[in-house]
Design a protein around this motif. Structure first.
Motif, PDB file in Angstrom:
ATOM      1  N   ASP A  92     -13.131  -7.027   5.152  1.00  0.00           N
ATOM      2  CA  ASP A  92     -12.790  -6.632   6.520  1.00  0.00           C
ATOM      3  C   ASP A  92     -11.268  -6.714   6.630  1.00  0.00           C
ATOM      4  O   ASP A  92     -10.708  -7.744   7.014  1.00  0.00           O
ATOM      5  N   MET A  93     -10.625  -5.622   6.240  1.00  0.00           N
ATOM      6  CA  MET A  93      -9.163  -5.600   6.166  1.00  0.00           C
ATOM      7  C   MET A  93      -8.557  -5.635   7.562  1.00  0.00           C
ATOM      8  O   MET A  93      -8.808  -4.767   8.379  1.00  0.00           O
ATOM      9  N   GLN A  94      -7.776  -6.674   7.820  1.00  0.00           N
ATOM     10  CA  GLN A  94      -7.167  -6.824   9.144  1.00  0.00           C
ATOM     11  C   GLN A  94      -5.669  -6.519   9.131  1.00  0.00           C
ATOM     12  O   GLN A  94      -5.005  -6.645  10.150  1.00  0.00           O
ATOM     13  N   PRO A 119      -2.967  -4.000   9.374  1.00  0.00           N
ATOM     14  CA  PRO A 119      -3.015  -2.617   9.854  1.00  0.00           C
ATOM     15  C   PRO A 119      -2.569  -1.585   8.819  1.00  0.00           C
ATOM     16  O   PRO A 119      -3.246  -0.571   8.638  1.00  0.00           O
ATOM     17  N   GLN A 174      -5.377  -0.621   6.384  1.00  0.00           N
ATOM     18  CA  GLN A 174      -6.727  -0.288   6.852  1.00  0.00           C
ATOM     19  C   GLN A 174      -7.180   1.114   6.480  1.00  0.00           C
ATOM     20  O   GLN A 174      -8.370   1.360   6.374  1.00  0.00           O
ATOM     21  N   ASN A 175      -6.236   2.031   6.278  1.00  0.00           N
ATOM     22  CA  ASN A 175      -6.659   3.397   5.980  1.00  0.00           C
ATOM     23  C   ASN A 175      -6.701   3.726   4.503  1.00  0.00           C
ATOM     24  O   ASN A 175      -6.940   4.860   4.126  1.00  0.00           O
ATOM     25  N   ARG A 209      -9.654   0.189   0.286  1.00  0.00           N
ATOM     26  CA  ARG A 209      -9.928  -1.026   1.034  1.00  0.00           C
ATOM     27  C   ARG A 209     -11.078  -0.854   2.011  1.00  0.00           C
ATOM     28  O   ARG A 209     -11.328   0.240   2.513  1.00  0.00           O
ATOM     29  N   TYR A 230     -13.230  -1.969   5.561  1.00  0.00           N
ATOM     30  CA  TYR A 230     -12.971  -2.378   6.937  1.00  0.00           C
ATOM     31  C   TYR A 230     -14.326  -2.660   7.577  1.00  0.00           C
ATOM     32  O   TYR A 230     -15.247  -1.853   7.443  1.00  0.00           O
TER      33      TYR A 230
END
Ligand SMILES: Cc1cc2nc3c(=O)[nH]c(=O)nc-3n(C[C@H](O)[C@H](O)[C@H](O)COP(=O)(O)OP(=O)(O)OC[C@H]3O[C@@H](n4cnc5c(N)ncnc54)[C@H](O)[C@@H]3O)c2cc1C
Ligand SMILES: *[C@@H]1O[C@H](CO)[C@@H](O)[C@H](O)[C@H]1NC(C)=O
Ligand SMILES: *[C@@H]1O[C@H](CO)[C@@H](O)[C@H](O)[C@H]1NC(C)=O
Length: 626
Positions: A192-194, A196, A199-200, A204, A206
């Motif tokens: 759960d990539m936090q 920013p 994140q895209n 990875r 999310y």
């Protein structure tokens, strides 16, 4: 923040206990250090108090039969528990030898401190000749987590998933289903990539179970490391878990809102709310119950009594790369000659305990002539840091002990090198190292090494860097001393027994020295400590021979135990489990943890272990019509 209030209260008590001696940091550094040692004595007490204050949901029924019995609630075991209980018709028993995780354990700054508590199995290696030589009796400390959450409750929280080629290589060894293309969906499912900016990324995940952030703290030395690396012309990487692992970058950690995010937080807090998960802590699995070559269940000890638990479908060992092989061998599954010597009847001869791998690191100390980062006491004794932590979830308490920068280095031109697949990792501790005998004791550093290498830098600005080969050739072994399950398994780690590993680390050290020679580091007078490493006096300081000597002596495994129940294709004589993680020749038994890695990955092990648990659960569901 989870349990914020309780942590806050405890930390204030802790600070209160320490501060009367040093309210405004007037006391010189030499007197502060004993206070920090005192803190290590506080932590176990705080843990016990918190265990009493926080109620945990766990099973106290006398039920003995389940569909699945899992031994070990670590990274892989926790993932399995959550995923198998998604089937409401399956009852799952999760047996964990250790106790509960408590809030104080989730403060990132305290990493390392928990190695001296009951959340660790307190194993040490056997006496070594090729590594650990400067440790007491040439034996390294060998921590591994003993708690709900396993090693993810005491680990250093670094998120380093390894290189795509690691997994492709597993597949090339005949392990169908383990290529990077197969594994990437699992890595994404776990994450759960936090952060920013990340994140895209196609690489990875999310929305998964394990949260990832940058620590809300960055010491100035960490900035210097990044700057000097660039100045020295070495590559940088924005995401060493993304397209390009090679380079130097900022450490990503399994933390959220300033706290550790363990297997317990990510998997078990949800799983244990389900009626079909039965979690029993302080439950030590001793042996399997076998009927011929079929695993029927386990014998375990809880509250001083022996109990049994039966699995109508499968027993799964997720006790980690030291303890899973021990359970197998105590059950008659292991090297035949070894078991016969111990008087254990052989059920299935297999090379259990062989192929032990770890990342064994050379430790280096560099002094600076200017204070760039604080020391551990500076951080602990500044009340503002506490306020920052609780009010804003930021500041040095969110730093995983100062480890904030990391390098993956390719040794171009080396015979063993494959482009795009780093050979060496360098890990930097951006805090002035805490030179105290208490801390040295945690690592078993001998007095002669402490006096020569640490005592002189006490209170002085310095930087510790650890350097290791990512895919070592050296192999060790886990074995038993006798057939008594209460005798700890023996760990012969044998780091640096292969000269190629020594050569790789020497190359890595030379690259690190180029970074130290860059302007940013030179401005602060960076110099590797030249007090000769005890036992290496006969060599000229900084010669290759000197460093080869230091590599064998001032080195330690960094707790990436793996490979001791190796996965391999049918017919592979070195394999203990098949690519679907079934123990060869035994029915109803799988191993799912770091033991199954055929070759250790070029990273840190928590993510692959989560993936192993997730994938094991999918394999089981697929075989059972789901
Ligand atoms: C100090 C330390 C620092 C680390 N730092 C990092 C890091 O920063 N980043 C990273 O990615 N990895 C790190 N690791 C490694 C990583 O945490 C482990 O590789 C990973 O957790 C292993 O997962 P596992 O499922 O194989 O076993 P574990 O997570 O170790 O879980 C095994 C569980 O089984 C239990 N158990 C063992 N024997 C029995 C028994 N007989 N009966 C019942 N229960 C039993 C144990 O108590 C434990 O809870 C670190 C490890 C340590 C020890
Ligand atoms: C352990 O080994 C001894 C011999 O060394 C043997 O007498 C005993 O039965 C064995 N016990 C088990 C549980 O295997
Ligand atoms: C630190 O070392 C550098 C390089 O040797 C030197 O230029 C600088 O003056 C030194 N600083 C201090 C405070 O001694």
């Amino acid at each position: 923040m989870r349990w914020g209030f309780v942590v806050g209260l405890q930390l204030l008590c802790l600070a209160g206990g320490v501060m009367p001696f040093d309210p405004l940091q007037w006391v010189p550094a030499t007197i502060k250090n004993p206070l920090v040692d005192l803190m290590s004595n506080f932590l176990p007490v705080i843990m016990q108090v918190q265990r009493l204050l926080i109620s945990h949901h766990e099973d106290d029924s006398k039920r003995e039969e389940f569909e699945f019995v899992i031994a070990g609630a670590g990274a892989a075991g926790s993932a399995l528990a959550l995923r198998l209980t998604e089937r409401p018709d399956w009852n799952v028993l999760l047996l964990e030898a250790g106790g509960e995780e408590v809030p104080i354990m989730d403060v990132p700054f305290f990493i390392g401190q928990f190695q001296s508590t009951d959340a660790n199995w307190h194993y040490v290696t056997t006496p070594q000749t090729t590594c650990c030589v400067l440790m007491k009796d040439s034996r390294c400390d060998y921590p591994t987590g003993r708690m709900v959450g396993g090693s993810t409750g005491i680990n250093y929280m670094f998120d380093v998933r390894g290189n795509p080629k690691d997994y492709d290589n597993w597949a090339d060894m005949g392990n169908k289903g383990w290529s990077f293309a197969d594994i990437l969906p699992y890595l994404k499912k776990v994450e759960d990539m936090q952060i920013p900016e990340l994140q895209n990324s196609d690489y990875r995940g999310y929305g998964g179970r394990i949260k990832i952030t940058y620590p809300n703290s960055f010491f100035d030395v960490s900035g210097l490391i990044l700057k000097a690396t660039e100045e020295a012309g070495f590559p940088m990487t924005d995401d060493y878990n993304g397209e390009k692992q090679t380079g130097t970058g900022r450490m990503q950690t399994t933390t959220y809102e300033g706290s550790r995010w363990s297997a317990n937080a990510g998997y078990l807090n949800e799983a244990r709310a389900r009626p079909n998960l039965f979690l029993r802590t302080r439950s030590f699995v001793k042996r399997l119950i076998l009927e011929g070559v079929r695993a029927r269940g386990v014998r375990y000890e809880r509250g001083g009594h022996e109990h049994v638990a039966y699995a109508t479908r499968e027993v799964i060992l997720s006790a980690g790369a030291v303890n899973s092989p021990a359970i197998l061998m105590h059950s008659g599954i292991g090297p035949a000659d070894h078991l016969q010597q111990l008087g254990i009847p052989v059920v299935q001869p297999l090379p259990v305990g062989h192929n032990l791998m770890d990342h064994t690191a050379l430790a280096t100390i560099t002094t600076l002539n200017k204070t760039v980062s604080p020391s551990i006491p500076d951080v602990l004794l500044n009340p503002l840091n506490l306020v920052n932590y609780f009010a804003r979830k930021s500041g040095p308490f969110t730093s995983p002990g100062g480890f904030e920068a990391i390098t993956f280095h390719e040794i171009e031109g080396a015979e063993f090198h494959t482009p795009g697949w780093p050979d060496v990792e360098i890990l930097y501790a951006s805090l002035n190292p805490l030179a105290t005998r208490g801390l040295a004791d945690v690592f078993r550093l001998s007095d002669v090494a402490y006096d020569r290498l640490l005592e002189p830098i006490k209170g002085k600005p310095s930087l510790v860097a650890a350097i290791w080969r990512l895919r070592p050739k050296s192999r060790g072994r886990i074995f038993l001393l006798n057939n008594d399950t209460s005798t700890p398994p023996q760990i012969d780690v044998r780091g640096f027994s292969d000269p190629e590993d020594v050569a790789a680390v020497l190359s890595g050290l030379r690259a690190f020295q180029q970074v130290l020679a860059a302007p940013s580091f030179q401005r602060v007078g960076a110099r590797i400590v030249d007090a000769p490493v005890p036992g290496c006096e006969e060599f000229d300081f900084d010669s290759d021979d000197y460093w080869r000597c230091a590599i064998h002596r001032f080195s330690l495994p960094i707790y990436h135990q793996s490979g001791t129940a190796k996965m391999g294709p049918p017919g592979d004589p070195t394999a203990v489990v098949s690519p679907d993680l079934k123990v060869v020749g035994i029915e109803g038994l799988r191993v799912a943890d770091a033991s199954i890695m055929p070759l250790v990955i070029s990273g840190h092990l928590q993510f692959p272990c989560y993936v192993i648990g997730e994938k094991a659960a999918d394999l089981i569901k697929q075989e059972n019509g789901n």
